[in-house]
Design a protein around this motif. Structure first.
Motif: not given
Length: 202
Positions: A49-50, A54, A57-58, A62
């Protein structure tokens, strides 16, 4: 990848300063919160995820932004040494310090929680533990079931069952304290003495 293939999570047990810092803080008298290793899958969730999804996507790293290791080893020294950075440090820096403070308390109460449940690099290295060149083994015939090895394990493993598992950081503490050397590096396969003698005279 090369380090993992050769030694698995030995980097975590021998070279990671944040791992050593966790062990140091855990020596402080503090209420204990024991968490079972069945929750260790969370480090793979964080890795996916991190570190991958994510940020993709960003377009922002992160995990690096929120990582308590980075906050302690880089964020605090930079802010302390540089007045301009201190002036710029605002809400997000406060958030990072809050996350770090929470982890510091967790380090005192739980055995190496960052390594066991959070660290994405440790999650990657753990995938190599079973396949690395440096293997650890358990000889059940030598075991006294004294459980001294489990008492010294910094990642709360039960070494007779988990010495070479994904959670093992290859610190070798269990091997050092084993009174019968039931735990150790994989030894070359040997034949029973009777078979060896028969082959020698045949």
């Amino acid at each position: 990848g090369m380090v993992g293939a050769l030694a698995g999570r030995a980097v975590c047990g021998w070279l990671c300063p944040f791992g050593a810092f966790q062990e140091l803080l855990h020596k402080i008298p503090f209420p204990r919160w024991h968490i079972k290793n069945r929750w260790s899958f969370t480090r793979y969730v964080i890795l996916a995820g991190l570190v991958f999804v994510i940020p993709w996507l960003t377009n922002e790293p992160w995990f690096c932004k929120l990582c308590p290791a980075g906050a302690l080893e880089a964020g605090l020294p930079l802010v302390a040494a540089n007045g301009e950075i201190r002036a710029l440090a605002a809400g997000f820096f406060v958030l990072k310090m809050g996350i770090l403070a929470g982890f510091l308390v967790w380090f005192m109460s739980t055995e190496r929680p960052f390594c066991r449940f959070v660290c994405p690099l440790g999650a990657i290295y753990s995938l190599f533990n079973k396949a690395s060149a440096f293997e650890l083994t358990f000889d059940a015939d030598r075991c006294l079931h004294c459980d001294i090895c489990a008492e010294v394990c910094p990642t709360a493993l039960y070494p007779p069952d988990e010495i070479d598992s994904a959670g093992c950081v290859r610190c070798l503490e269990c091997i050092k304290v084993c009174p019968t050397k039931a735990l150790g590096p994989r030894r070359p396969a040997t034949k029973p003495a009777s078979v060896a003698v028969e082959e020698a005279v045949s």
